[in-house]
Scaffold this motif. Structure first.
Motif, PDB file in Angstrom:
ATOM      1  N   VAL A   1       7.049  73.349  40.085  1.00 34.73           N
ATOM      2  CA  VAL A   1       8.309  73.467  39.340  1.00 34.73           C
ATOM      3  C   VAL A   1       9.465  72.969  40.190  1.00 34.73           C
ATOM      4  CG1 VAL A   1       9.918  75.056  38.240  1.00 34.73           C
ATOM      5  CG2 VAL A   1       7.453  75.416  37.995  1.00 34.73           C
ATOM      6  N   ALA A   2       9.491  73.414  41.456  1.00 35.39           N
ATOM      7  CA  ALA A   2      10.576  73.005  42.353  1.00 35.39           C
ATOM      8  C   ALA A   2      10.552  71.502  42.600  1.00 35.39           C
ATOM      9  CB  ALA A   2      10.461  73.768  43.677  1.00 35.39           C
ATOM     10  N   VAL A   3       9.358  70.938  42.803  1.00 38.77           N
ATOM     11  CA  VAL A   3       9.236  69.490  43.009  1.00 38.77           C
ATOM     12  C   VAL A   3       9.732  68.744  41.773  1.00 38.77           C
ATOM     13  CG1 VAL A   3       7.576  67.600  43.281  1.00 38.77           C
ATOM     14  CG2 VAL A   3       7.375  69.651  44.698  1.00 38.77           C
ATOM     15  N   GLY A   4       9.416  69.290  40.598  1.00 34.11           N
ATOM     16  CA  GLY A   4       9.859  68.643  39.366  1.00 34.11           C
ATOM     17  C   GLY A   4      11.374  68.561  39.261  1.00 34.11           C
ATOM     18  N   HIS A   5      12.080  69.565  39.802  1.00 34.69           N
ATOM     19  CA  HIS A   5      13.545  69.522  39.792  1.00 34.69           C
ATOM     20  C   HIS A   5      14.095  68.686  40.941  1.00 34.69           C
ATOM     21  CE1 HIS A   5      14.451  72.312  36.524  1.00 34.69           C
ATOM     22  NE2 HIS A   5      13.468  73.084  36.959  1.00 34.69           N
ATOM     23  N   ALA A   6      13.423  68.714  42.067  1.00 30.42           N
ATOM     24  CA  ALA A   6      13.924  67.983  43.245  1.00 30.42           C
ATOM     25  C   ALA A   6      13.674  66.485  43.140  1.00 30.42           C
ATOM     26  CB  ALA A   6      13.271  68.536  44.515  1.00 30.42           C
ATOM     27  N   ASP A   7      12.482  66.090  42.672  1.00 30.49           N
ATOM     28  CA  ASP A   7      12.065  64.681  42.702  1.00 30.49           C
ATOM     29  C   ASP A   7      11.741  64.103  41.329  1.00 30.49           C
ATOM     30  OD1 ASP A   7      12.238  64.738  45.513  1.00 30.49           O
ATOM     31  OD2 ASP A   7      10.209  65.551  45.668  1.00 30.49           O
ATOM     32  N   GLY A   8      11.928  64.878  40.281  1.00 28.70           N
ATOM     33  CA  GLY A   8      11.672  64.382  38.941  1.00 28.70           C
ATOM     34  C   GLY A   8      10.384  64.927  38.366  1.00 28.70           C
ATOM     35  N   PRO A   9      10.277  64.938  37.018  1.00 33.50           N
ATOM     36  CA  PRO A   9       9.110  65.533  36.357  1.00 33.50           C
ATOM     37  C   PRO A   9       7.787  64.862  36.702  1.00 33.50           C
ATOM     38  CG  PRO A   9      10.506  64.352  34.784  1.00 33.50           C
ATOM     39  CD  PRO A   9      11.271  64.441  36.043  1.00 33.50           C
ATOM     40  N   ALA A  10       7.797  63.546  36.930  1.00 36.12           N
ATOM     41  CA  ALA A  10       6.540  62.869  37.278  1.00 36.12           C
ATOM     42  C   ALA A  10       5.987  63.402  38.602  1.00 36.12           C
ATOM     43  CB  ALA A  10       6.766  61.363  37.368  1.00 36.12           C
ATOM     44  N   ALA A  11       6.883  63.588  39.579  1.00 34.05           N
ATOM     45  CA  ALA A  11       6.453  64.154  40.861  1.00 34.05           C
ATOM     46  C   ALA A  11       5.979  65.586  40.669  1.00 34.05           C
ATOM     47  CB  ALA A  11       7.600  64.099  41.864  1.00 34.05           C
ATOM     48  N   GLY A  12       6.650  66.324  39.784  1.00 33.09           N
ATOM     49  CA  GLY A  12       6.233  67.693  39.508  1.00 33.09           C
ATOM     50  C   GLY A  12       4.849  67.747  38.892  1.00 33.09           C
ATOM     51  N   LEU A  13       4.561  66.849  37.957  1.00 29.38           N
ATOM     52  CA  LEU A  13       3.235  66.802  37.337  1.00 29.38           C
ATOM     53  C   LEU A  13       2.159  66.409  38.344  1.00 29.38           C
ATOM     54  CD1 LEU A  13       4.223  65.190  33.916  1.00 29.38           C
ATOM     55  CD2 LEU A  13       3.237  67.473  34.245  1.00 29.38           C
ATOM     56  N   ALA A  14       2.511  65.537  39.277  1.00 27.93           N
ATOM     57  CA  ALA A  14       1.554  65.170  40.331  1.00 27.93           C
ATOM     58  C   ALA A  14       1.240  66.381  41.202  1.00 27.93           C
ATOM     59  CB  ALA A  14       2.118  64.026  41.170  1.00 27.93           C
ATOM     60  N   ALA A  15       2.260  67.169  41.508  1.00 26.90           N
ATOM     61  CA  ALA A  15       2.038  68.390  42.292  1.00 26.90           C
ATOM     62  C   ALA A  15       1.235  69.408  41.487  1.00 26.90           C
ATOM     63  CB  ALA A  15       3.375  68.985  42.723  1.00 26.90           C
ATOM     64  N   LEU A  16       1.481  69.462  40.182  1.00 29.00           N
ATOM     65  CA  LEU A  16       0.763  70.395  39.322  1.00 29.00           C
ATOM     66  C   LEU A  16      -0.724  70.057  39.244  1.00 29.00           C
ATOM     67  CD1 LEU A  16       1.083  72.829  37.382  1.00 29.00           C
ATOM     68  CD2 LEU A  16       1.427  71.156  35.528  1.00 29.00           C
ATOM     69  N   ALA A  17      -1.065  68.803  39.404  1.00 33.65           N
ATOM     70  CA  ALA A  17      -2.469  68.389  39.345  1.00 33.65           C
ATOM     71  C   ALA A  17      -3.313  69.064  40.429  1.00 33.65           C
ATOM     72  CB  ALA A  17      -2.572  66.864  39.472  1.00 33.65           C
ATOM     73  N   GLU A  18      -2.664  69.567  41.491  1.00 33.89           N
ATOM     74  CA  GLU A  18      -3.381  70.242  42.573  1.00 33.89           C
ATOM     75  C   GLU A  18      -3.621  71.718  42.278  1.00 33.89           C
ATOM     76  OE1 GLU A  18      -1.276  69.652  46.205  1.00 33.89           O
ATOM     77  OE2 GLU A  18      -1.007  67.497  45.890  1.00 33.89           O
ATOM     78  N   VAL A  19      -3.107  72.189  41.137  1.00 37.97           N
ATOM     79  CA  VAL A  19      -3.244  73.598  40.770  1.00 37.97           C
ATOM     80  C   VAL A  19      -4.421  73.755  39.816  1.00 37.97           C
ATOM     81  CG1 VAL A  19      -2.107  75.581  39.707  1.00 37.97           C
ATOM     82  CG2 VAL A  19      -0.767  73.921  41.022  1.00 37.97           C
ATOM     83  N   PRO A  20      -5.359  74.673  40.081  1.00 37.55           N
ATOM     84  CA  PRO A  20      -6.503  74.879  39.188  1.00 37.55           C
ATOM     85  C   PRO A  20      -6.069  75.190  37.761  1.00 37.55           C
ATOM     86  CG  PRO A  20      -6.827  76.053  41.260  1.00 37.55           C
ATOM     87  CD  PRO A  20      -5.423  75.532  41.290  1.00 37.55           C
ATOM     88  N   GLN A  21      -6.896  74.770  36.805  1.00 38.57           N
ATOM     89  CA  GLN A  21      -6.549  74.905  35.392  1.00 38.57           C
ATOM     90  C   GLN A  21      -6.445  76.357  34.932  1.00 38.57           C
ATOM     91  OE1 GLN A  21      -5.862  72.574  33.112  1.00 38.57           O
ATOM     92  NE2 GLN A  21      -6.155  70.792  34.438  1.00 38.57           N
ATOM     93  N   ASN A  22      -7.171  77.268  35.604  1.00 38.57           N
ATOM     94  CA  ASN A  22      -7.236  78.648  35.112  1.00 38.57           C
ATOM     95  C   ASN A  22      -6.140  79.557  35.652  1.00 38.57           C
ATOM     96  OD1 ASN A  22      -8.155  78.657  37.731  1.00 38.57           O
ATOM     97  ND2 ASN A  22      -9.785  80.149  37.386  1.00 38.57           N
TER      98      ASN A  22
END
Length: 385
Positions: free
Chosen positions: A305-326
């Protein structure tokens, strides 16, 4: 009658009975009975020595209960019931903190036992705060006491476990006539006075800053208000300032821990006059520090979430990809980032899915409203990529 003073005496009195030979479960029961008698008699005839009165009454109740269950010879009881002299002034509250947060206890049991034995709450109050029947809570507390039966009061404990239990108390709901967040702050202040540890101070700072923002977190009817929409004029700036001061002192000792880092992140949110002025770059740096201390998927989720605000939503989604789905709330974070990226159709779908998986009514309703809001945006001419 000073109810706060009465509660602070509870662990001290339990410890006195244990030192005299009572087992923890019996001592705790006897003190609770003494508290009931105190609440009934003190308003009209308060004693001069509150602790001494509680010790005397609790010890007598312990002996009465033990006699009823025992067939020991009269001479043994005559020896057992000899005057014990002055009430000791030593404070064994820290030992009780450790005992009630024993590693053998489940989180729910440790929380309940801490609130009862260290916090001085009645079973009814704890049950109402957790929104469960009193009988259910009584069984939970009884099982906890059986689990730690025979554990010595003088054994060293793990402060990390105590802090985890106190933070669980803080994050519980607000029900009945007991505010568990305020109770957790009270107990953590007590722990700060007993142990010199920057992480204990860090937890207190974190609680104070979060609690200072509490008035703006819900709207009419208990509606959840996200941070971006909160009225910051409602924040308790005195509590927040105290938390930041405690945090700064803890950080200056150069023994960084996860609660100090979480408090630093909370302080940065509190420092921002408006949501757009939040220092997201520094928040991301603190999340990186937190990941080094505890590689938790929940931390990675919040960092996205923080990355998405600091560097944009695309960067936030890339960071989110490292989080398990469950991981809980992952769909909600994904929805937020996809909405900011302009993919409204997917965002609406994800908000709806997150709503179905929500664990509280307020969160479920909030996410359902978010899904409806985005769908309305699409129908009013929003573009979906």
């Amino acid at each position: 009658m000073d109810e706060w003073r009465l509660r602070t005496l509870v662990p001290e009195v339990i410890a006195v009975l244990v030192r005299r030979g009572a087992d923890f479960a019996s001592a705790e029961d006897a003190v609770q009975e003494a508290l009931i008698q105190a609440l009934r008699t003190w308003p009209d005839d308060p004693p001069r020595d509150l602790k001494g009165w509680l010790v005397a009454v609790a010890w007598r109740k312990f002996l009465d209960a033990a006699r009823a269950q025992s067939s020991r010879r009269d001479r043994e009881w005559a020896e057992f019931d000899q005057p014990r002299g002055e009430v000791p002034t030593t404070d064994d509250t820290l030992a009780l903190f450790f005992l009630c947060a024993h590693p053998r206890l489940s989180s729910n049991a440790a929380v309940a036992l801490t609130l009862r034995a260290v916090g001085g709450l009645t079973t009814r109050q704890i049950a109402e705060a957790h929104l469960v029947p009193e009988a259910t809570m009584a069984q939970r507390i009884s099982r906890a006491k059986r689990t730690i039966a025979g554990t010595a009061l003088d054994r060293p404990g793990d402060v990390t476990t105590v802090l985890r239990v106190l933070y669980l108390v803080f994050n519980e709901g607000y029900g009945g006539d007991i505010d568990l967040a305020a109770e957790a702050i009270r107990l953590t202040r007590q722990l700060v006075s007993l142990i010199d540890d920057p992480e204990v101070a860090g937890l207190l700072a974190l609680m104070l800053i979060h609690h200072g923002r509490r008035p703006s977190r819900t709207g009419p009817g208990g509606r959840l208000v996200p941070l971006a929409a909160q009225d910051r004029s409602q924040w308790d700036t005195t509590l927040i300032a105290e938390g930041i001061e405690i945090l700064q002192d803890a950080l200056s000792r150069d023994r960084l821990g996860e609660y100090q880092v979480q408090a630093a992140i909370a302080a940065l949110h509190a420092d921002a006059v408006t949501f757009p002025e939040t220092d997201w770059l520094q928040i991301v740096e603190w999340y990186d520090e937190l990941l080094r201390l505890t590689d938790s998927p929940v931390v990675r989720l919040n960092r996205a979430v923080a990355v998405g605000h600091a560097d944009g939503p695309a960067a936030g989604l890339a960071a989110l990809a490292e989080v398990p789905q469950n991981i809980p709330r992952r769909d909600a974070v994904s929805a937020h980032l996809h909405e900011r990226a302009g993919d409204l159709a997917l965002a609406a779908e994800l908000y709806a899915e997150a709503s179905h998986a929500a664990t509280s009514v307020s969160e479920r309703d909030h996410l359902a409203r978010e899904a409806a809001r985005v769908r309305q945006g699409i129908s009013c001419g929003g573009m979906s990529s």
